[in-house]
Design an enzyme around this catalytic site. Structure first.
Site, PDB file in Angstrom:
ATOM      1  N   LYS A   1      -6.541  19.554  28.523  1.00 19.50           N
ATOM      2  CA  LYS A   1      -7.335  19.545  29.945  1.00 19.50           C
ATOM      3  C   LYS A   1      -8.563  20.890  29.750  1.00 19.50           C
ATOM      4  O   LYS A   1      -8.186  21.963  28.927  1.00 19.50           O
ATOM      5  CB  LYS A   1      -6.616  20.025  31.170  1.00 19.50           C
ATOM      6  CG  LYS A   1      -7.000  20.395  32.479  1.00 19.50           C
ATOM      7  CD  LYS A   1      -7.481  18.999  33.093  1.00 19.50           C
ATOM      8  CE  LYS A   1      -8.115  19.415  34.303  1.00 19.50           C
ATOM      9  NZ  LYS A   1      -9.459  18.594  34.568  1.00 19.50           N
TER      10      LYS A   1
ATOM     11  N   ILE B   1     -12.048  16.001  39.649  1.00 21.91           N
ATOM     12  CA  ILE B   1     -10.949  16.896  39.673  1.00 21.91           C
ATOM     13  C   ILE B   1     -11.600  18.265  39.888  1.00 21.91           C
ATOM     14  O   ILE B   1     -10.987  18.900  40.433  1.00 21.91           O
ATOM     15  CB  ILE B   1     -10.212  16.824  38.419  1.00 21.91           C
ATOM     16  CG1 ILE B   1      -9.662  15.337  38.248  1.00 21.91           C
ATOM     17  CG2 ILE B   1      -9.034  17.689  38.464  1.00 21.91           C
ATOM     18  CD1 ILE B   1      -8.849  14.826  38.962  1.00 21.91           C
TER      19      ILE B   1
ATOM     20  N   CYS C   1     -20.187  20.537  32.776  1.00 22.30           N
ATOM     21  CA  CYS C   1     -19.880  21.146  34.047  1.00 22.30           C
ATOM     22  C   CYS C   1     -20.989  21.883  34.696  1.00 22.30           C
ATOM     23  O   CYS C   1     -22.175  22.334  33.798  1.00 22.30           O
ATOM     24  CB  CYS C   1     -18.696  22.072  33.783  1.00 22.30           C
ATOM     25  SG  CYS C   1     -18.967  23.364  32.514  1.00 22.30           S
TER      26      CYS C   1
END
Ligand SMILES: Cc1cc2nc3c(=O)[nH]c(=O)nc-3n(C[C@H](O)[C@H](O)[C@H](O)COP(=O)(O)O)c2cc1C
Length: 312
Positions: free
Chosen positions: A47, A73, A132
């Site tokens: 992760k 998430i 991100c």
């Protein structure tokens, strides 16, 4: 004779080309140790880890859609300082190489996270999650100078090879891959999820708390295969193919397009056993075609140039 599934990627030898995809395999991977023989996996990609802990986005953050799923998430994780204690040491006991996925909102966050990982031996490689948002809320790999700065700066401090995971949402994926390569990436992951949205007809609300999320699963495979094919034409560093791999046939398709190894996400959320099935299916396909080594199929797509239209 059994085909040889072993493969070299970013200078590391893996027993087979099937890796887990970041964020899709238990919380940190080792929780599923009793479900499948994890030591059979080519590698475990963790992760995404950040410098500080993150609580992630509000619920609902998963929605099922036709032939795939949406997630938002939001990089929930315990932060690198906690990660290197229990999760990392448990992962390293499994016996499959561990690739740690790292993200940050700034160059400094990426670099400081990698510096902490450097203090612990056993990590095989770093996958930089460049999908991100940065401090200005722009996706890191859409801010090209920042993307290159992240790759260059991490490369300078990292003890292990760097794999740049790119967002597929760009006009020219090859250009982005070439830029990551010239910044010093040892390999490229293609690709992350695709921005998407689904609406609940009972409430007229979006099915995700953040309205939009990332689309993964079978429905994205052709788009991700195209990303791999395009980048393979222009870069020299190897590609980790990812996006919609549900079967061994899908994995072989990615490798024919140019991937050296692949990672499996949504299919292992359906059932972690799919990872082992995919390894067995690749072996079966190679055997049926009398191919001795999986290395032979990398980039081996048969393009009939004379019927190829210009621009395709
Ligand atoms: C629930 C979920 C969580 C994910 N978390 C991460 C993550 O933390 N870091 C990352 O780089 N990609 C993350 N991804 C993207 C996957 O690693 C993968 O790139 C994507 O799902 C496409 O592969 P797939 O179609 O096989 O699922 C996540 C995907 C899902 C479905």
């Amino acid at each position: 004779m059994k085909p040889d599934l072993s493969i070299e990627f970013v200078g590391i030898k893996f027993k087979n080309p099937v890796f887990t995809a970041s964020g899709t395999f238990g919380y940190y991977g080792y929780e599923v140790v009793d479900l499948i023989p994890l030591e059979k996996l080519g590698a475990i990609v963790t992760k995404t880890i950040t410098l500080e802990p993150r609580s992630g986005n509000a619920q609902p953050r998963i929605a099922e859609v036709t032939s795939g799923m949406l997630n938002t998430i939001g990089l929930q994780n315990i932060g690198v300082k906690s990660f290197v204690k229990e999760p990392l040491s448990n992962l390293l006991k499994i016996g499959s190489p561990v690739i740690v996925s790292v993200a940050g909102s700034s160059v400094n966050e990426y670099v400081e996270t990698v510096k902490i990982l450097n203090l612990y031996s056993g990590v095989s490689a770093i996958e930089l999650n460049l999908s991100c948002p940065n401090l200005k809320k722009k996706i890191v790999c859409h801010d090209l100078p920042l993307m290159q700065d992240v790759v260059k700066s991490v490369k300078k401090v990292s003890n292990v090879p760097i794999i740049a995971k790119l967002s597929p949402l760009v006009t020219d994926i090859s250009e982005l891959a070439v830029m990551a390569q010239s910044a010093g990436a040892d390999g490229i992951t293609l690709a992350n999820t695709y921005p998407a949205m689904a609406i609940d007809l009972k409430t007229f609300k979006s099915k995700l708390s953040t309205v939009k999320g990332g689309l993964s699963g079978a429905c994205i495979k052709p788009m991700s295969v195209r990303c791999v094919y395009d980048a393979y034409q222009d870069i020299k560093i190897p590609i980790l193919g990812c996006g919609g791999i549900m079967t061994g046939e899908d994995a072989v398709e990615f490798m024919l397009a140019g991937a050296t190894v692949v990672s499996v996400g949504s299919a292992s959320l359906v059932s972690p056993e799919n990872l082992i099935k995919i390894i067995d299916e690749i072996e079966k396909i190679l055997k049926e075609k009398n191919i001795k080594s999986v290395k032979e199929i990398i980039g081996a797509v048969n393009i009939v140039k004379n019927i190829c239209q210009k621009g395709l």
